[in-house]
Design an enzyme around this catalytic site. Structure first.
Site, PDB file in Angstrom:
ATOM      1  NE  ARG A 144     -74.591 -38.207 -16.422  1.00 44.06           N
ATOM      2  CZ  ARG A 144     -75.095 -38.777 -15.345  1.00 44.06           C
ATOM      3  NH1 ARG A 144     -76.237 -38.359 -14.844  1.00 44.06           N
ATOM      4  NH2 ARG A 144     -74.471 -39.785 -14.780  1.00 44.06           N
ATOM      5  CE  LYS A 184     -63.174 -21.839 -28.755  1.00 49.65           C
ATOM      6  NZ  LYS A 184     -61.862 -21.380 -29.229  1.00 49.65           N
ATOM      7  CD  GLU A 195     -59.785 -10.606 -27.543  1.00 43.61           C
ATOM      8  OE1 GLU A 195     -59.947 -10.864 -28.759  1.00 43.61           O
ATOM      9  OE2 GLU A 195     -59.144 -11.350 -26.762  1.00 43.61           O
ATOM     10  CE  LYS A 216     -66.723 -15.678 -29.459  1.00 41.92           C
ATOM     11  NZ  LYS A 216     -65.873 -15.739 -28.288  1.00 41.92           N
ATOM     12  CD  GLU A 248     -61.037 -22.465 -32.810  1.00 40.30           C
ATOM     13  OE1 GLU A 248     -61.627 -22.015 -31.818  1.00 40.30           O
ATOM     14  OE2 GLU A 248     -59.833 -22.352 -33.019  1.00 40.30           O
ATOM     15  NE  ARG A 296     -65.614 -20.158 -31.294  1.00 42.62           N
ATOM     16  CZ  ARG A 296     -66.501 -20.337 -30.330  1.00 42.62           C
ATOM     17  NH1 ARG A 296     -67.536 -21.142 -30.504  1.00 42.62           N
ATOM     18  NH2 ARG A 296     -66.378 -19.714 -29.158  1.00 42.62           N
ATOM     19  CG  ASN A 330     -57.883 -18.611 -32.417  1.00 41.81           C
ATOM     20  OD1 ASN A 330     -58.412 -18.229 -31.388  1.00 41.81           O
ATOM     21  ND2 ASN A 330     -58.053 -19.825 -32.916  1.00 41.81           N
ATOM     22  CG  HIS A 348     -55.764 -14.745 -29.846  1.00 42.36           C
ATOM     23  ND1 HIS A 348     -56.151 -13.604 -30.490  1.00 42.36           N
ATOM     24  CD2 HIS A 348     -56.494 -14.795 -28.698  1.00 42.36           C
ATOM     25  CE1 HIS A 348     -57.086 -12.990 -29.766  1.00 42.36           C
ATOM     26  NE2 HIS A 348     -57.309 -13.687 -28.674  1.00 42.36           N
ATOM     27  CG  HIS A 360     -52.701 -17.750 -26.595  1.00 41.19           C
ATOM     28  ND1 HIS A 360     -53.502 -18.464 -27.466  1.00 41.19           N
ATOM     29  CD2 HIS A 360     -53.542 -17.013 -25.841  1.00 41.19           C
ATOM     30  CE1 HIS A 360     -54.769 -18.163 -27.245  1.00 41.19           C
ATOM     31  NE2 HIS A 360     -54.833 -17.291 -26.254  1.00 41.19           N
ATOM     32  CG  HIS A 414     -56.130 -12.312 -23.600  1.00 41.82           C
ATOM     33  ND1 HIS A 414     -55.438 -13.387 -24.121  1.00 41.82           N
ATOM     34  CD2 HIS A 414     -57.148 -12.067 -24.471  1.00 41.82           C
ATOM     35  CE1 HIS A 414     -56.022 -13.774 -25.250  1.00 41.82           C
ATOM     36  NE2 HIS A 414     -57.061 -12.992 -25.479  1.00 41.82           N
TER      37      HIS A 414
HETATM   38  N1  LIG Z   1     -64.620 -18.368 -23.466  1.00 41.40           N
HETATM   39  C1  LIG Z   1     -64.060 -17.626 -24.383  1.00 41.40           C
HETATM   40  O1  LIG Z   1     -64.429 -17.657 -25.555  1.00 41.40           O
HETATM   41  C2  LIG Z   1     -62.968 -16.685 -23.973  1.00 41.40           C
HETATM   42  C3  LIG Z   1     -62.534 -15.699 -24.861  1.00 41.40           C
HETATM   43  C4  LIG Z   1     -61.567 -14.804 -24.433  1.00 41.40           C
HETATM   44  C5  LIG Z   1     -61.053 -14.895 -23.141  1.00 41.40           C
HETATM   45  N2  LIG Z   1     -61.490 -15.871 -22.307  1.00 41.40           N
HETATM   46  C6  LIG Z   1     -60.974 -15.983 -20.930  1.00 41.40           C
HETATM   47  O2  LIG Z   1     -61.346 -14.798 -20.235  1.00 41.40           O
HETATM   48  C7  LIG Z   1     -60.438 -14.604 -19.157  1.00 41.40           C
HETATM   49  C8  LIG Z   1     -60.079 -13.147 -19.065  1.00 41.40           C
HETATM   50  O3  LIG Z   1     -61.252 -12.400 -18.815  1.00 41.40           O
HETATM   51  P1  LIG Z   1     -61.194 -10.897 -18.265  1.00 41.40           P
HETATM   52  O4  LIG Z   1     -60.204 -10.134 -19.021  1.00 41.40           O
HETATM   53  O5  LIG Z   1     -62.597 -10.431 -18.204  1.00 41.40           O
HETATM   54  O6  LIG Z   1     -60.540 -11.082 -16.814  1.00 41.40           O
HETATM   55  P2  LIG Z   1     -61.157 -11.266 -15.339  1.00 41.40           P
HETATM   56  O7  LIG Z   1     -62.403 -12.023 -15.342  1.00 41.40           O
HETATM   57  O8  LIG Z   1     -60.046 -11.761 -14.487  1.00 41.40           O
HETATM   58  O9  LIG Z   1     -61.467  -9.758 -14.927  1.00 41.40           O
HETATM   59  C9  LIG Z   1     -60.406  -8.836 -14.826  1.00 41.40           C
HETATM   60  C10 LIG Z   1     -60.381  -8.157 -13.446  1.00 41.40           C
HETATM   61  O10 LIG Z   1     -61.398  -7.181 -13.389  1.00 41.40           O
HETATM   62  C11 LIG Z   1     -62.229  -7.371 -12.258  1.00 41.40           C
HETATM   63  N3  LIG Z   1     -63.564  -6.915 -12.660  1.00 41.40           N
HETATM   64  C12 LIG Z   1     -64.428  -7.540 -13.483  1.00 41.40           C
HETATM   65  N4  LIG Z   1     -65.472  -6.749 -13.743  1.00 41.40           N
HETATM   66  C13 LIG Z   1     -65.285  -5.603 -13.067  1.00 41.40           C
HETATM   67  C14 LIG Z   1     -66.019  -4.386 -12.968  1.00 41.40           C
HETATM   68  N5  LIG Z   1     -67.138  -4.193 -13.669  1.00 41.40           N
HETATM   69  N6  LIG Z   1     -65.531  -3.417 -12.168  1.00 41.40           N
HETATM   70  C15 LIG Z   1     -64.355  -3.588 -11.498  1.00 41.40           C
HETATM   71  N7  LIG Z   1     -63.606  -4.701 -11.583  1.00 41.40           N
HETATM   72  C16 LIG Z   1     -64.072  -5.695 -12.366  1.00 41.40           C
HETATM   73  C17 LIG Z   1     -62.112  -8.838 -11.937  1.00 41.40           C
HETATM   74  O11 LIG Z   1     -62.398  -9.097 -10.590  1.00 41.40           O
HETATM   75  C18 LIG Z   1     -60.645  -9.090 -12.272  1.00 41.40           C
HETATM   76  O12 LIG Z   1     -59.839  -8.705 -11.204  1.00 41.40           O
HETATM   77  C19 LIG Z   1     -59.261 -15.518 -19.423  1.00 41.40           C
HETATM   78  O13 LIG Z   1     -59.287 -16.601 -18.508  1.00 41.40           O
HETATM   79  C20 LIG Z   1     -59.494 -16.015 -20.840  1.00 41.40           C
HETATM   80  O14 LIG Z   1     -58.989 -17.331 -21.044  1.00 41.40           O
HETATM   81  C21 LIG Z   1     -62.427 -16.760 -22.697  1.00 41.40           C
HETATM   82 ZN   LIG Z   2     -58.500 -13.133 -27.016  1.00 39.47          ZN
END
Ligand SMILES: NC(=O)c1ccc[n+]([C@@H]2O[C@H](COP(=O)([O-])OP(=O)(O)OC[C@H]3O[C@@H](n4cnc5c(N)ncnc54)[C@H](O)[C@@H]3O)[C@@H](O)[C@H]2O)c1
Ligand SMILES: [Zn+2]
Length: 364
Positions: free
Chosen positions: A121, A143, A185, A227, A237, A241, A245, A248, A252, A265
């Site tokens: 939990r 999130k 971003e 942020k 949100e 917030r 987006n 987006h 998306h 993305h």
């Molecule tokens: N929670 C939120 O508010 C929020 C906001 C935006 C996006 N997201 C989520 O984030 C995700 C995308 O995140 P991302 O773009 O970081 O992708 P990711 O976590 O898949 O990382 C991208 C790639 O880079 C590699 N990698 C990471 N750090 C590295 C480093 N320092 N050196 C070499 N390789 C590295 C990873 O292994 C992966 O292959 C999506 O699932 C999206 O929905 C969440």
């Molecule tokens: Zn985004």
């Protein structure tokens, strides 16, 4: 070191930004009096580069860490990985007072955060973001969640970390395409909140693309401040917030309709933000000059600004957009810009207006 604080009453926390922070993770967790046992959740790519450093730092500060590695990439952000994490946490007998370290990009952060929010939990967790996108966006704001086959982020919960530690050195190994994608971003924060930041990005883009640490540090801190400000005013949100987006809704839909892996993305929301700027011009009178500056900055960063739509993709894209949560009565709620640095949310936009800007793009 730069520190930004996220003000959420007794759930407030700090975001620390500097090179060399992985080595200090143990000391930082000790300072926060987090429990004596912990699990590091990471992915295969990130783990092979940084897990040892993080493990040693935690062990050196007297914690006894266990390492949980999930496969890299968006496809691992699912309930199967969640289950596997739960099983490993339970096998190692992690308890209520244990904590989780999320070491990786947004995928690991969202997944590990969700595991932390639900295991027993809820146990404490710390974000150690290693992509630009994660450092400026996903690690901040609470999130967490995973994807279902039916769509992205359909299961999740708001759950804030105890600390976010951005080690700028980790960005050095990030593949170019991932780094540039994260910039989409960064530019977004300029458009939605801070004209000065936008102008600074226009000026400092060459240093940013060279990954100059001092420039990155300043910019990442500013994005986190924005942020943090938005999240502290509207954690779950219900209003403000939504401005995060910007770009987006179309972004998306592009991600969903063009097939997994075609667009990252950041690439999809770059196209989405340029389209939203053009819609803003026709609906809110965003000056032509601002639309040009927005389009130019994304292009100079190496991001796509338009999408070529064939009839099949066109159909799929609009179908994806109509499935979005923000649709009601055939109109879609958009975040639109009045000028660079100032946006409004909840703007009704007809599919015809969207069609108009995407169609122009396609025929250029
Ligand atoms: N929670 C939120 O508010 C929020 C906001 C935006 C996006 N997201 C989520 O984030 C995700 C995308 O995140 P991302 O773009 O970081 O992708 P990711 O976590 O898949 O990382 C991208 C790639 O880079 C590699 N990698 C990471 N750090 C590295 C480093 N320092 N050196 C070499 N390789 C590295 C990873 O292994 C992966 O292959 C999506 O699932 C999206 O929905 C969440
Ligand atoms: Zn985004």
């Amino acid at each position: 070191m730069r520190t930004v604080s996220v003000q959420l009453g007794n759930r407030s926390y700090a975001i620390k930004i500097a090179p060399g922070l992985l080595e200090q993770l143990g000391a930082e967790c000790a300072r926060l009096k987090l429990g004596d046992r912990c699990a590091i959740i990471t992915d295969a790519n990130v783990g092979k580069r940084f897990a040892k450093k993080v493990f040693n730092s935690l062990a050196g500060a007297g914690f006894s860490p266990v390492l949980i590695v999930v496969p890299a990439g968006e496809t691992a952000k699912n309930l199967k990985s969640v289950q596997s994490c739960y099983d490993q946490l339970a096998a190692h007998r992690l308890e209520r007072k244990s904590f989780i370290v999320a070491l990786g990009g947004g995928v690991v952060g969202d997944l590990a955060g969700f595991v932390a929010a639900t295991y027993l939990r809820g146990i404490d967790f710390v974000q150690v973001p290693t992509t630009l996108l994660a450092q400026v966006d996903s690690s901040v704001g609470g999130k967490t969640g995973v994807n279902l086959r039916a769509g992205k982020n359909l299961v999740g919960v708001f759950y804030q970390p105890k600390l976010v530690l951005c080690d700028l050195d980790t960005l050095k190994t990030l593949p170019e395409r991932e780094f540039v994608s994260g910039l989409a971003e960064v530019v977004k924060y300029g458009i939605i909140f801070d004209a000065k930041l936008f102008a600074q990005l226009e000026r400092d883009l060459p240093e940013i693309l060279k990954r100059d640490l001092e420039t990155l540090s300043e910019i990442i801190a500013r994005c986190c401040e924005i942020k943090a400000e938005v999240v502290s005013q509207d954690e779950t949100e219900n209003g403000l917030r939504a401005i995060l987006n910007f770009g987006h809704t179309i972004g998306h839909a592009i991600e969903n309709s063009s097939g997994y892996g075609k667009f990252l993305h950041g690439e999809a929301i770059s196209i989405g933000q340029v389209a939203a700027a053009k819609i803003s011009q026709s609906i809110l009178g965003l000056p032509e000059r601002d639309v040009e500056r927005i389009e130019n900055l994304f292009a100079r960063a190496g991001l796509p600004t338009q999408i070529k739509l064939n009839p099949t993709l066109h159909k799929k894209l609009f179908a994806a957009m109509m499935l979005d949560k923000k649709v009601s009565g055939g109109e879609i709620k958009f975040v639109l810009a009045e000028k660079i640095g100032k946006v409004v949310w909840g703007q009704n936009v007809s599919t015809a207006s969207i069609e108009a800007v995407l169609a122009t793009d396609a025929h250029r």
